[in-house]
Design a protein around this motif. Sequence first.
Motif, short mmCIF file in Angstrom:
data_model
loop_
_atom_site.label_atom_id
_atom_site.label_comp_id
_atom_site.label_asym_id
_atom_site.label_seq_id
_atom_site.Cartn_x
_atom_site.Cartn_y
_atom_site.Cartn_z
N ILE A 1 0.86 -1.18 0.00
CA ILE A 1 0.00 0.00 0.00
C ILE A 1 0.90 1.23 0.00
O ILE A 1 1.81 1.35 0.82
N SER A 2 0.64 2.14 -0.92
CA SER A 2 1.49 3.33 -1.02
C SER A 2 1.22 4.27 0.16
O SER A 2 0.18 4.20 0.83
N LEU A 3 2.20 5.15 0.40
CA LEU A 3 2.03 6.14 1.46
C LEU A 3 0.86 7.07 1.19
O LEU A 3 0.21 7.55 2.12
N TYR A 4 0.56 7.32 -0.07
CA TYR A 4 -0.58 8.15 -0.44
C TYR A 4 -1.89 7.45 -0.05
O TYR A 4 -2.81 8.08 0.48
N GLN A 5 -1.98 6.14 -0.30
CA GLN A 5 -3.17 5.39 0.08
C GLN A 5 -3.31 5.34 1.60
O GLN A 5 -4.43 5.47 2.13
N ALA B 1 -2.31 7.51 3.72
CA ALA B 1 -2.75 8.83 4.19
C ALA B 1 -4.25 9.01 3.97
O ALA B 1 -4.93 9.59 4.82
N MET B 2 -4.76 8.52 2.85
CA MET B 2 -6.20 8.62 2.61
C MET B 2 -6.99 7.80 3.62
O MET B 2 -8.07 8.22 4.07
N VAL B 3 -6.47 6.63 3.99
CA VAL B 3 -7.15 5.81 4.99
C VAL B 3 -7.17 6.51 6.34
O VAL B 3 -8.21 6.55 7.02
N GLU B 4 -6.06 7.09 6.76
CA GLU B 4 -6.01 7.76 8.05
C GLU B 4 -6.85 9.05 8.04
O GLU B 4 -7.38 9.45 9.09
N GLU B 5 -6.96 9.68 6.89
CA GLU B 5 -7.84 10.85 6.81
C GLU B 5 -9.29 10.45 7.06
O GLU B 5 -10.02 11.13 7.79
N VAL C 1 1.88 14.40 8.48
CA VAL C 1 3.32 14.20 8.35
C VAL C 1 3.65 12.80 8.87
O VAL C 1 3.48 12.52 10.06
N PHE C 2 4.07 11.93 7.95
CA PHE C 2 4.49 10.58 8.31
C PHE C 2 5.99 10.62 8.53
O PHE C 2 6.77 10.75 7.58
N LYS D 1 5.83 7.46 12.83
CA LYS D 1 4.58 7.92 13.40
C LYS D 1 4.01 9.03 12.55
O LYS D 1 4.75 9.87 12.03
N ALA D 2 2.71 9.04 12.39
CA ALA D 2 2.03 10.08 11.63
C ALA D 2 1.45 11.11 12.60
O ALA D 2 0.81 10.74 13.59
N VAL D 3 1.65 12.37 12.31
CA VAL D 3 1.16 13.48 13.12
C VAL D 3 0.34 14.39 12.24
O VAL D 3 0.70 14.65 11.08
N TRP D 4 -0.77 14.88 12.77
CA TRP D 4 -1.64 15.79 12.05
C TRP D 4 -1.43 17.21 12.56
O TRP D 4 -1.32 17.43 13.77
#
Length: 530
Positions: A116-120, A122-126, A205-206, A233-236
């Motif tokens: 799974i790409s980092l773009y995908q 990010a969409m899931v976490e959004e 930001v991942f 870790k991803a931070v919003w």
Amino acid sequence: MAPRGGLSVPTNGVLGHSLRVPTTNTELVRALSRLRREALISIVLQWLDKKHRDFCRPYLYADHDPDDAENEHLEYDPPAQGLEELKEVYEGYQRGKGSRKEVVDRVLYGDWRHGISLYQLAMVEERLLLEHPTSHKWYGKRLVRKQDKEPGVEPSDYTDDFPRFQVATFLQSLANRLAPLMKAHYYFTRQKNMHKGMGLTLLRVFMHDSPYNTEQSLQDVQPQVSGGSNTSKAVWVAFPDSSPFVYLSISTSPGQRVGSEVLSLQKLLYDAVPHALSKPFKRYEFQDTKLHTRSLEALLSLRGSGGSNAAPGGWSIFVDNKLNQNTLDFGINPPSGDAIKKSKPPNPDSTHDGVDKENNSRTTKRGRRDAVLDDAEPAESPASKRLKQVAEGRFGNSGIVGDGMTLERVEVRIDDAFPANVVSAALDEEDIQTPIPAARKSKAHGRPSRPSELDRPADDLANTPGAGSADWRPDVRVTFYGSHVFAGIRQLVEKGVVDGERMPGWMTGEAGVSIGVVKDGKIRTRKNNV
């Protein structure tokens, strides 16, 4: 197909959208499993849309290599011939075919088995952020001018001069700041009408603690076991429209632990955001607003473009501007009697269309039955009405479930001097004068706990008088927690548990903070702090 091994060279480049995370990643599996079935299928169809295909390419029949050892035993049917065929498959799921687990397994081990790409991701976490708004703890920060010695700038010139936020310029400056320290993937999204027409610009930001920006470096992105934590870790970061505030978040999902490495990366990011918004001779920094919450809606209400004047509590009746009179004359010129006059309920025995009262014997039994039902429900006592009126006067339009100002935890320290005539002379002054250490030992783990923001400074502790002095201030702290703190306090006022007339104003949420120090019945704030 798994990425081939090769030579990796350290670089200052960012992590690209098309870099893939392996499907065995625990965080990825957990994120997909938390999505609702409808939301998961909707995201997959977005991946197959034309504008997202470059970064969300699935595993198709053209990528199938029968000689590859990884494809000898396939659990699924042969890959789809094309994107349109695969889109029809997931549209069939959308019509009610298959369970959520079946869809997740097909995504991870079938159509996107190569990763799974980092773009995908990010969409899931959004989508998770929007569906589970309390999954992150947000910290409200205020952008203020850094009062350094700038040429030609006097201290009085540091007014509310806020920077213009442009995504491309900000992202370039932020990436240049963080590139030598860590690798990161940046994902911007725009959310409109989050609360009363207010919009947000969200930045994800991942962070990856590695000098390389290749897929091979992402193969080891796995949470550690036995009490460890993931170093990625991803931070919003949320930027509200027309507001001097910035919201920072960390994930608070159950089962996730944040290690010291991740905290260091987050500290680097938090320090880099105001620097990326600065320009020569105009430097900015973050100032804490003492507002921590898990509700983005509450941040927009209290620290948004129209909610920075701290007008909850009883003053909230003036916010909506629905009064029919001048606000400055409120209480001097009360509304007329017609405006507050209640309509009188109709008399069941009254005549209608010329019918005489004596001819209403048909409704006598029904009237008696209604009277019995009315007697079964006890009428509200005058004391209960009085308590509700007091609560309404103190809280106004706030302190109601769904008011958009949800605070789950409120902590205060009472900094008032203890009455000298109550202190017993028999108390041991040595025990009282011993300052309380800022870092207390944790009995569970045997290590010092993190200092609280309510701890007094060391100088204040050293100057604290003893119990015999009139200025002795004990370390008294009060913590309220629940689904909506101030809505719960309002219910306690309505029940008579809390005296609404003598209750201090900060208990109604007038200060608009979740942590603070109370002195003389008010929460102390600094200039430009809220």
